[in-house]
Design a protein around this motif. Structure first.
Motif, PDB file in Angstrom:
ATOM      1  N   ALA A   1      18.429 -23.174  39.102  1.00  0.00           N
ATOM      2  CA  ALA A   1      19.498 -23.572  38.186  1.00  0.00           C
ATOM      3  C   ALA A   1      19.360 -22.836  36.857  1.00  0.00           C
ATOM      4  O   ALA A   1      20.352 -22.410  36.251  1.00  0.00           O
ATOM      5  N   ARG A   2      18.119 -22.658  36.398  1.00  0.00           N
ATOM      6  CA  ARG A   2      17.897 -21.904  35.168  1.00  0.00           C
ATOM      7  C   ARG A   2      18.274 -20.439  35.336  1.00  0.00           C
ATOM      8  O   ARG A   2      18.829 -19.810  34.424  1.00  0.00           O
ATOM      9  N   LEU A   3      17.992 -19.877  36.516  1.00  0.00           N
ATOM     10  CA  LEU A   3      18.358 -18.489  36.766  1.00  0.00           C
ATOM     11  C   LEU A   3      19.876 -18.322  36.747  1.00  0.00           C
ATOM     12  O   LEU A   3      20.399 -17.345  36.196  1.00  0.00           O
ATOM     13  N   VAL A   4      20.572 -19.264  37.339  1.00  0.00           N
ATOM     14  CA  VAL A   4      22.044 -19.217  37.311  1.00  0.00           C
ATOM     15  C   VAL A   4      22.545 -19.298  35.873  1.00  0.00           C
ATOM     16  O   VAL A   4      23.490 -18.595  35.476  1.00  0.00           O
ATOM     17  N   LEU A   5      21.904 -20.145  35.065  1.00  0.00           N
ATOM     18  CA  LEU A   5      22.285 -20.248  33.654  1.00  0.00           C
ATOM     19  C   LEU A   5      22.053 -18.933  32.930  1.00  0.00           C
ATOM     20  O   LEU A   5      22.897 -18.492  32.124  1.00  0.00           O
ATOM     21  N   LEU A   6      20.928 -18.287  33.208  1.00  0.00           N
ATOM     22  CA  LEU A   6      20.643 -16.994  32.578  1.00  0.00           C
ATOM     23  C   LEU A   6      21.694 -15.958  32.961  1.00  0.00           C
ATOM     24  O   LEU A   6      22.216 -15.237  32.095  1.00  0.00           O
ATOM     25  N   LEU A   7      22.006 -15.871  34.238  1.00  0.00           N
ATOM     26  CA  LEU A   7      23.011 -14.903  34.680  1.00  0.00           C
ATOM     27  C   LEU A   7      24.377 -15.204  34.075  1.00  0.00           C
ATOM     28  O   LEU A   7      25.124 -14.282  33.727  1.00  0.00           O
TER      29      LEU A   7
ATOM     30  N   LEU B   1      24.314 -13.994  30.429  1.00  0.00           N
ATOM     31  CA  LEU B   1      24.381 -12.540  30.340  1.00  0.00           C
ATOM     32  C   LEU B   1      25.769 -12.018  30.698  1.00  0.00           C
ATOM     33  O   LEU B   1      26.276 -11.080  30.064  1.00  0.00           O
ATOM     34  N   ALA B   2      26.377 -12.622  31.703  1.00  0.00           N
ATOM     35  CA  ALA B   2      27.740 -12.217  32.055  1.00  0.00           C
ATOM     36  C   ALA B   2      28.713 -12.514  30.915  1.00  0.00           C
ATOM     37  O   ALA B   2      29.599 -11.714  30.601  1.00  0.00           O
ATOM     38  N   GLY B   3      28.529 -13.675  30.274  1.00  0.00           N
ATOM     39  CA  GLY B   3      29.384 -14.004  29.139  1.00  0.00           C
ATOM     40  C   GLY B   3      29.179 -13.046  27.979  1.00  0.00           C
ATOM     41  O   GLY B   3      30.146 -12.648  27.306  1.00  0.00           O
TER      42      GLY B   3
ATOM     43  N   ALA C   1      11.998 -18.129  29.856  1.00  0.00           N
ATOM     44  CA  ALA C   1      12.341 -19.542  29.982  1.00  0.00           C
ATOM     45  C   ALA C   1      13.254 -19.824  31.168  1.00  0.00           C
ATOM     46  O   ALA C   1      13.126 -20.859  31.826  1.00  0.00           O
ATOM     47  N   LEU C   2      14.160 -18.890  31.471  1.00  0.00           N
ATOM     48  CA  LEU C   2      15.188 -19.182  32.470  1.00  0.00           C
ATOM     49  C   LEU C   2      15.022 -18.411  33.775  1.00  0.00           C
ATOM     50  O   LEU C   2      15.642 -18.795  34.780  1.00  0.00           O
ATOM     51  N   GLY C   3      14.234 -17.342  33.777  1.00  0.00           N
ATOM     52  CA  GLY C   3      14.194 -16.528  34.986  1.00  0.00           C
ATOM     53  C   GLY C   3      12.839 -16.349  35.636  1.00  0.00           C
ATOM     54  O   GLY C   3      12.766 -16.007  36.817  1.00  0.00           O
ATOM     55  N   GLN C   4      11.749 -16.580  34.911  1.00  0.00           N
ATOM     56  CA  GLN C   4      10.428 -16.242  35.452  1.00  0.00           C
ATOM     57  C   GLN C   4      10.089 -17.049  36.697  1.00  0.00           C
ATOM     58  O   GLN C   4       9.640 -16.497  37.713  1.00  0.00           O
ATOM     59  N   ASP C   5      10.272 -18.368  36.638  1.00  0.00           N
ATOM     60  CA  ASP C   5       9.865 -19.221  37.766  1.00  0.00           C
ATOM     61  C   ASP C   5      10.636 -18.901  39.036  1.00  0.00           C
ATOM     62  O   ASP C   5      10.101 -19.006  40.146  1.00  0.00           O
ATOM     63  N   ALA C   6      11.887 -18.508  38.906  1.00  0.00           N
ATOM     64  CA  ALA C   6      12.694 -18.214  40.085  1.00  0.00           C
ATOM     65  C   ALA C   6      12.473 -16.804  40.611  1.00  0.00           C
ATOM     66  O   ALA C   6      12.562 -16.562  41.818  1.00  0.00           O
ATOM     67  N   LEU C   7      12.159 -15.863  39.725  1.00  0.00           N
ATOM     68  CA  LEU C   7      12.076 -14.465  40.141  1.00  0.00           C
ATOM     69  C   LEU C   7      10.688 -14.033  40.578  1.00  0.00           C
ATOM     70  O   LEU C   7      10.561 -13.106  41.373  1.00  0.00           O
ATOM     71  N   ARG C   8       9.631 -14.670  40.068  1.00  0.00           N
ATOM     72  CA  ARG C   8       8.291 -14.234  40.448  1.00  0.00           C
ATOM     73  C   ARG C   8       8.044 -14.310  41.958  1.00  0.00           C
ATOM     74  O   ARG C   8       7.411 -13.414  42.525  1.00  0.00           O
TER      75      ARG C   8
END
Length: 253
Positions: free
Chosen positions: A44-50, A53-55, A137-144
């Motif tokens: 959910a945090r990764l989606v928020l980050l994307l 960035l898109a915005g 904060a928003l992408g590390q846990d999902a991307l690692r």
């Protein structure tokens, strides 16, 4: 069981062992309501980050900050105040994927070599720190868990073990996009302070070259402009040659 006779002539009734004091039954436990998660899940945090960035990228397309190169800075601002506002806008634009060379040229054209370089460097560190914080904060846990490819593992290993040196090299030698280095460092285990210091130091030569080129763009045959072009092109060539010679070090161990 016979009653026992007391000394005063009365009788005392014996208490049967079964009629002992029994513990009061405990009250039924109160059901515990599961605590509400204070932080969304990694994806959910990764989606928020994307989404952020898109915005940001959409806002850049709508407002077109490249007009600064042709229209100039608003006349209401000048000097240090204008450079400070530009540094803030610079940092936000780098998060939104605006190319840094364009922003560095604009800094030199608007404020001259010295003040333009200072404003661009402050904006560089600000934008890098903002991107690093968002990515951490928003992408590390999902991307690692997704770092499975050979190149991704190699880059992660270099940044995690030799963070300052690896980031300094990435900033000194053009070739790695600014935003990509920011988010790769955020996903790795690199610490924040070495990341910011390496970004500040490694960005000085390239930023200075573009700022001087922007300040002297009106006289393209001047020695300062030609030296700035050489300072832009030679590190790029050197970085390409060095990356080719050291390509075997990117293999996972």
């Amino acid at each position: 069981m016979p009653d026992a006779t007391t000394r005063s002539g009365g009788t005392a009734t014996a208490v049967h062992p079964a009629v002992a004091l029994r513990p009061t039954p405990a009250a039924p436990p109160t059901p515990v309501t599961p605590a509400v998660r204070a932080w969304p899940s990694p994806y959910a945090r990764l989606v928020l980050l994307l989404t952020l960035l898109a915005g940001a990228a959409t806002a850049v397309l709508v407002f077109d900050p490249q007009r600064l190169l042709t229209d100039g800075w608003p006349p209401q601002l000048g000097g240090f105040a204008a450079a400070s506002v530009f540094a803030l806008a610079y940092g936000l634009c780098t998060v939104a994927f605006v190319p840094r060379p364009l922003l560095n040229l604009a800094a030199g054209a608007l404020f001259g070599s010295t003040l333009g370089l200072t404003s661009a460097l402050v904006g560089t560190v600000l934008g890098a720190g903002l991107a690093f914080g968002l990515g951490r904060a928003l992408g590390q846990d999902a991307l690692r868990p997704l770092l499975r490819g050979r190149w991704l593992k190699a880059a992660d290993g270099q940044l995690s073990r030799h963070g300052f040196r690896a980031m300094l090299a990435a900033r000194l030698f053009p070739g790695v996009p600014f935003w990509a280095a920011n988010y790769c460092a955020a996903v790795s285990r690199m610490r924040t302070l070495p990341f910011l210091v390496a970004t500040a130091l490694g960005s000085i030569p390239n930023t200075a070259a573009y700022a001087v080129a922007g300040a002297r763009a009106a006289t393209p045959t001047s020695p300062a402009f030609l030296i700035a072009l050489a300072a832009i092109g030679l590190p790029a060539l050197a970085g390409t040659v060095l990356a080719w010679r050291k390509r075997h070090q990117l293999r996972p161990r």
